[in-house]
Write an enzyme that holds these catalytic residues in place. Structure first.
Site, PDB file in Angstrom:
ATOM      1  N   SER A  39      -5.932  76.683   7.162  1.00 33.06           N
ATOM      2  CA  SER A  39      -5.205  75.800   6.392  1.00 33.06           C
ATOM      3  C   SER A  39      -4.341  76.424   5.299  1.00 33.06           C
ATOM      4  O   SER A  39      -4.963  77.674   4.631  1.00 33.06           O
ATOM      5  CB  SER A  39      -5.764  74.743   5.542  1.00 33.06           C
ATOM      6  OG  SER A  39      -5.346  74.033   4.678  1.00 33.06           O
ATOM      7  N   TYR A  63     -12.400  70.845   0.722  1.00 38.12           N
ATOM      8  CA  TYR A  63     -11.540  71.020   1.894  1.00 38.12           C
ATOM      9  C   TYR A  63     -11.101  72.433   1.940  1.00 38.12           C
ATOM     10  O   TYR A  63     -11.151  73.158   3.002  1.00 38.12           O
ATOM     11  CB  TYR A  63     -10.536  69.878   2.208  1.00 38.12           C
ATOM     12  CG  TYR A  63      -9.638  70.364   3.460  1.00 38.12           C
ATOM     13  CD1 TYR A  63     -10.007  69.737   4.463  1.00 38.12           C
ATOM     14  CD2 TYR A  63      -8.367  70.752   3.075  1.00 38.12           C
ATOM     15  CE1 TYR A  63      -8.992  70.030   5.549  1.00 38.12           C
ATOM     16  CE2 TYR A  63      -7.367  70.964   4.009  1.00 38.12           C
ATOM     17  CZ  TYR A  63      -7.755  70.531   5.167  1.00 38.12           C
ATOM     18  OH  TYR A  63      -6.866  71.047   6.492  1.00 38.12           O
TER      19      TYR A  63
END
Length: 356
Positions: free
Chosen positions: A197, A212
């Site tokens: 990410s 996350y």
């Protein structure tokens, strides 16, 4: 020609060489800043089947990036093992691959990755090992990921919610990679692609998405270290979107749709199909990469912004998202109310709600 002319020629040549070296240095630094390895220009597109093997394993393949990656790998001639928790959706992807690419085989493995490291997860992992046993698995794409709970303070959800995220985003890619690597080592070839990410590298913090971002930071370091461990064994390990060239990036998937609604159709928000085409082309080119060119430009812009500004902007934006998600949850919880905003970024899925 007198001595002065010779001296001038030597000085000119020396300056030309120094200028060329400086230009090459600047070029390589620019490529590094953009996350583009020189091998990407020197090598032709890779024949994945010939280089790595006949089969690919894709986790979270039922929609979004995972589905697009599975279809793109099939287009490249690889048969695909589809790993997910919804039997109907797995069958749908399998049928789509069969219709588009009649010569490509598929297998499906039911596996709820939020149960990794539990008795049910151990049983599903056993089924996965059985499914790939004897197959020439050349490519693994660890795509499955969740962002629920999203845009929330740490204390606002119970520990089990965070543990599920850690299982899917962190433990699952670790265990699945460990399951396929022994056969790759035995054959002396293979590729492991972990979807990371942009929230982990190019920006200093990702408030309200803390767990996350932390799990995706693990994916980047996990991939980089495995790359060093296994490249001498003929195995390429790569993290995509989780590199030092990452930015606060988005791909137009269901996970991102609620928070990037206004940014849809932007050059900086590629479709999952466009992302997959670029991502598959990048396999084998470096340990850490950013497949999308617009994302690389975005990363350069982000690098020029001071950390304090990033922190303020991210917190402000994510607090806005938190307020939106709270309103959506309240609307869904209200008696007789049915919310149609299923893609608010707050549903727990594998591979279809991805925010990268």
């Amino acid at each position: 020609m007198d001595a002065d002319d010779h001296l001038m020629q030597r000085c000119f040549l020396s300056l030309a060489v120094l200028g060329a070296l400086y230009l090459a240095s600047v070029t390589f630094r620019l490529l590094d800043l953009l996350g583009i390895p020189t091998s990407f220009f020197l090598l032709r597109p890779t024949d994945l089947r010939r280089r790595y093997g006949a089969w690919a394993v894709v986790t979270g393949p039922t929609s979004g990036i995972g589905r697009s990656m599975a279809l793109e790998l099939a287009r490249r001639g690889l048969s695909v093992v589809l790993v997910g928790r919804d039997a109907d959706k797995l069958r749908d992807v399998s049928d789509a691959i069969g219709a588009a690419h009649p010569g490509v085989q598929t297998k499906t493995v039911l596996f709820d990755l939020s149960l990794v490291s539990t008795p049910q997860g151990d049983e599903a992992m056993r089924r996965l090992r059985e499914a790939v046993e004897g197959l020439d698995v050349g490519v693994l794409v660890n795509n499955a990921g969740v962002a629920k709970p999203c845009a929330a303070y740490l204390h606002e959800f119970d520990v089990e919610a965070w543990i599920k995220m850690v299982r899917v985003n962190l433990w699952a890619p670790t265990e699945v990679a460990a399951a396929v690597l022994p056969a790759m080592v035995a054959r002396g070839r293979g590729a492991v692609v972990n979807i990371g990410s942009g929230s982990t590298e190019a920006i200093p913090s990702f408030p309200l998405y803390t767990i996350y971002a932390a799990t995706k930071r693990y994916v980047a370091q996990f991939s980089r270290s495995l790359y060093v461990e296994y490249r001498s064994k003929g195995i390429d390990v790569q993290c995509q979107n989780g590199s030092r060239a990452s930015a606060p990036l988005f791909v137009d998937t269901k996970m991102a749709s609620g928070v990037t609604k206004a940014k849809r159709r932007s050059l900086f928000v590629p479709s999952s199909d466009a992302y997959a085409r670029a991502a598959v082309r990048w396999i084998g080119h470096g340990a850490l990469c950013m497949p999308n060119a617009a994302h690389r430009v975005q990363r350069c812009i982000a690098a020029a912004v001071p950390d304090r500004v990033h922190d303020w902007l991210r917190l402000r934006e994510h607090l806005r998202q938190r307020a939106l998600f709270q309103r959506l949850r309240s609307a869904r919880a209200a008696p007789g109310t049915t919310s149609t905003t299923a893609a608010s970024g707050n549903s727990e899925t594998h591979g279809k709600d991805r925010r990268d």
